[in-house]
Every structure is written in C-alpha cells, then in structure tokens.
Design a protein around this motif. Structure first.
Motif, short mmCIF file in Angstrom:
data_model
loop_
_atom_site.label_atom_id
_atom_site.label_comp_id
_atom_site.label_asym_id
_atom_site.label_seq_id
_atom_site.Cartn_x
_atom_site.Cartn_y
_atom_site.Cartn_z
N ALA A 39 1.07 11.59 1.92
CA ALA A 39 0.45 10.45 2.60
C ALA A 39 0.53 10.63 4.12
O ALA A 39 1.49 11.21 4.64
N SER A 88 5.00 6.94 0.70
CA SER A 88 4.21 6.19 1.67
C SER A 88 4.97 5.01 2.29
O SER A 88 4.64 4.57 3.39
N ASP A 113 -0.91 2.78 7.05
CA ASP A 113 -1.53 3.74 6.14
C ASP A 113 -2.83 4.28 6.71
O ASP A 113 -3.64 3.54 7.28
N GLU A 144 -4.33 9.50 1.78
CA GLU A 144 -3.59 10.54 1.09
C GLU A 144 -4.40 11.83 1.07
O GLU A 144 -5.64 11.80 1.08
N SER A 169 6.37 2.26 -2.93
CA SER A 169 5.36 3.27 -2.66
C SER A 169 4.11 3.05 -3.51
O SER A 169 4.15 2.41 -4.56
#
Length: 476
Positions: A180, A194, A204, A207, A246
C-alpha cells in the motif's frame, strides 16, 4: 512471515520509519532492521534480534543517532535485513518479504552468469534477500532487475530497494501479499499494512498490482513495471494474520471477520445448535465471534481473557512446546462465565490441534458443560508453499493429515483421496471431522465451509489463493 515500511520525505524520516516499522511487529518475531540514507551521512543501518524483546525498546537507542530523508524497515521471522549492497547499479539497501522455493535453481543460474559466491547464513543456507539482490544485479537497471527477480522466483517475494535517489517497491508476482502507498504533505510511504501510516498523518493513495514496480521519492511515485493481470492474494490475510484495522484490495479485515462469523452462525441455525454464549480465542478469533453473536443473537462473552502485560506473543519461541506453554499460560479463566455453561468457541484455524485441545480441557476443568468449536476457516490440508507464515515442518504435522492417514491407511497423500476430504458434503469430510472432534474432546466441531468463506470475503474467488485448504488457487 514479515512486514516492511518505506518512506521518502523532504524532511528527516526516522520518526515515521521507526513507528511505521513497529506497526508491523505482529508479522514477525525474530529479526528486525532499519536502513536510512542521508545526503550528508550516506547509508546507515541497524539490525537487532527481537526474539526476547519487542521492536521499540530494541531500536530506541538507534533512532537518536540515525538520520535520513529516505528509509526502509522490516520485521522478519528469518534472515537479518535490510542488507546494504554495492554493485554496478550503485549502493542500495534491500529488504524482502516472502519465500523462494527454487533457491538451488536460481543459485546455479547466477553461478552460470558469473556470480562468484554468497555469504553463508548461520543456518548454513543462502540469505534469500542476498539472493534477490544478486538477481537484480544481473541487469542494467533496478526496474529490469526487479522484473527478472519476479519472473525467476517460484514462491512469493515482495521487495523494497532504497537507492540514493529514492525507493523501488515491487509487489510479488501474483500479489499474494499486499503493498500500500500513503501520502502526506512532505512525502510518501509504502508498506505491507495500510493502517501503519494512519497515525503518522498519511492518507491512502492506492495499492500496487501483482508484480507492479514503482519508484518513489518525496515528490511522488511512478510505475516503472506494469502490473500483471493475474492475482492470487492470500485469503488468510482476512482470516488470521492481517491486522484488524487494515484493508487489502479495498476490503477491511475486521469487517470480513464479522462476515465470516455471521456465515458460521447461519450454518449453525440449520443444525439447531444454541449455546449459552459465544467467545473468540484471543486475538484473531474475537471478530469472528462478534459476527457470530450479531447474526445469531447469542450473547458474546469472554469466558477467558489473555494476560498481556508481561507475556510475549505465543508464537515467539522457536520450539513448538514452548509456544504452546506460553499460549496456555496467557489465557486466564473467568470461572463465573464458564461454570455450567454451554460455550461456542471460535478460533481462526486448527493446525496441529494441541493448543485448542488444551484450551477445551481448560474450560471443562473450570466447569463448562459443553464446548462447541467453530474454526473460522476450512480444514488445513496443505502447507503453504508461497509464504513463510506456517510453522509446520511437514504437512503430516497437520491434524487433518494425521487423521486422514489413520482413516486411509497409506493413501493419505493421494491427490484424489485428498480431494474427497476437501469437499464439505462428502462422507470422508464428515468422518475426518468426527475423528478430530473425538481426538480433541470437543462437544461438536464444524469448520467454516470454503464456499461460505469465499462468499464472506467478497473478492472474486479467482483472485484469491486457497491452496492451504483446497490444494488449488495458486500458481508458481
């Protein structure tokens, strides 16, 4: 198993590297390391044994002297890393997570093309991370070398390389483990888990795809090798060893465990089983038990609790008997919630069965009337050939294979015979469960069915590896 964290920042990155790596401590128990690069001091590295301690106290003295705007860190169950390599490509640090099944074949390939020697590990084998570095050094660029490594390696290998200019990250060929990317104002990070960057202020980004290679600096990242189309991510991430906070492939671990528990409950409703309470074996069984309770309306309770202030993790010691002793010592019975009760207990899996048998006996000794067992995954029939999270030295250590050997008398390794034991609707499967139930002294035993589990983990089943349960769902 193992975990990793890498960071590229316009400022000193050691704080983020230290805590980001520490957040992967649940994935490894033996070795840990950090490497940084500073334009003024160059490369620096620290590696410690963490078998008898944890990451933070081991590395706290190091972070006072380390500095750099680039860094990579790892938690490992096996070899010491990151390694610092000097080659025609330049000086770089490298860390890996995974398993190589064709080390001898690759070693011969490297000797054929001029590689002279490898440093020997204490166990007498070749350090897999050094082997990966040697493959990469066969090409004229890091990107070409990483692609060669992914094409040569049979098994699974995710790789981080830190150069003087930035960090290369390569997810394993079939995406069995996640990678990630996170972003904040002054830089980027790349990691296994993550959740590990959230408290550090990152958000974020995305990925990596299977086999994808990126190059990352404090200003951003670019794909230097496109991802492959085929993915076989390890399903056990959601069942057992992934951290609850996660998400992988957009699917949250905790939510998936609730869904698995709900599916187990729906099956039990058709069987007419109605215990007084449901409990999860700490820690990974808890979320499955919450899902079961929510679906069935049966109260969730804690008939025993885990004492954590001074006991290390149950899988930390090298010897199995020591791990089992520590696992037993950590669980403290709450007798008022056990005596006279019919209990339904959910664990993430049954491997050898020793710990769960002792836990069940523990409950009976403290007054339990019944102990119903519901593993949150199907019966484990095969050792994992792709990742290093299994402690079994042989498939015959698995309780399923021992029981099948007892039932089949010499045909326990026949693939056609094993296929019958995979099928949850077959008489062979029912006979196997009954033998396990009697051997481990459970009141009843029903595993999570493979079809129910795949439905609960709402990702295309063709993208999931289910090899340890079915002998299928994986390549290479």
């Amino acid at each position: 198993m193992g975990g990793f964290f890498g960071v590229a920042s316009s400022e000193d990155c050691v704080f983020d590297l230290f805590y980001g790596t520490d957040y992967h401590s649940h994935l490894g128990t033996r070795r840990a390391g950090m490497a940084v690069y500073s334009k003024t001091k160059g490369f620096d590295r620290a590696i410690h044994n963490i078998e008898n301690s944890y990451f933070r106290p081991k590395f706290e003295p190091d972070i006072a002297s380390m500095e750099g705007h680039l860094g990579i860190g790892c938690i490992s169950d096996y070899e010491s890393q990151p390694l610092i390599i000097r080659s025609h490509l330049g000086t770089y640090a490298i860390t890996t997570v995974g398993k190589i099944n064709n080390i001898d074949e690759i070693t011969e390939f490297l000797f054929k093309y001029g590689h002279q020697h490898f440093l020997e590990m204490s166990g007498g084998g070749i350090n897999p991370t050094e082997l990966v570095a040697s493959i990469i050094n066969q090409r004229q660029s890091y990107a070409e070398g990483l692609r060669l490594a992914q094409n040569l390696i049979k098994g699974s290998m995710t790789i981080l390389i830190m150069t003087e200019k930035g960090i290369y990250a390569s997810r394993d060929r079939y995406g069995r483990t996640p990678v990630a990317i996170g972003r904040k104002e002054n830089g980027y990070c790349v990691c296994f888990e993550s959740f590990s960057y959230l408290n550090l202020g990152y958000e974020d980004v995305r990925e990596l795809g299977p086999g994808e290679v990126i190059f990352m600096t404090e200003d951003g990242f670019e794909t230097v090798c496109e991802p492959f189309n085929e993915m076989h991510i390890c399903t056990f991430l959601w069942i057992y060893y992934g951290f609850p906070a996660s998400s992988y492939e957009g699917l949250n671990v905790e939510a998936s465990r609730y869904a698995c528990g709900q599916a187990l409950a729906r099956r039990d409703l058709t069987r007419g089983i109605r215990p007084d309470c449901v409990a999860g074996v700490p820690d990974s069984g808890i979320a499955h038990a919450v899902g079961y309770s929510n679906e069935s309306g049966i109260p969730y309770e804690r008939p025993f609790v885990k004492y954590t202030p001074t006991w290390p993790r149950s899988f930390m010691p090298t010897h199995q008997d020591k791990r089992e002793l520590i696992a037993k010592m950590k669980l403290i019975p709450n007798r008022d919630l056990i005596s006279g009760k019919s209990l339904l207990l959910i664990d993430d899996s049954i491997v050898r069965g020793t710990q769960l048998r002792e836990t069940t006996e523990y409950l009976f000794q403290n007054g339990a009337k019944e102990v119903h067992i519901r593993p949150a995954c199907p019966p484990l029939l095969y050792g994992c050939p792709y990742l290093n999270f299994s402690r079994s030295n042989s498939e015959m250590e698995l309780i399923t294979r021992r029981v099948i050997g007892k039932l089949e008398q010499g045909a326990e390794n026949n693939p056609e015979v094993l296929d019958r034991y995979v099928n949850p609707d077959s008489p062979e499967y029912a006979a196997m469960l009954e033998e396990i139930r009697k051997e481990l002294n459970f009141t009843s035993l029903h595993y999570h069915r493979l079809d129910d589990m795949l439905e609960a983990i709402s990702i295309d089943s063709c993208s999931l590896c289910t090899y340890c349960w079915s002998g299928k769902g994986g390549l290479n």
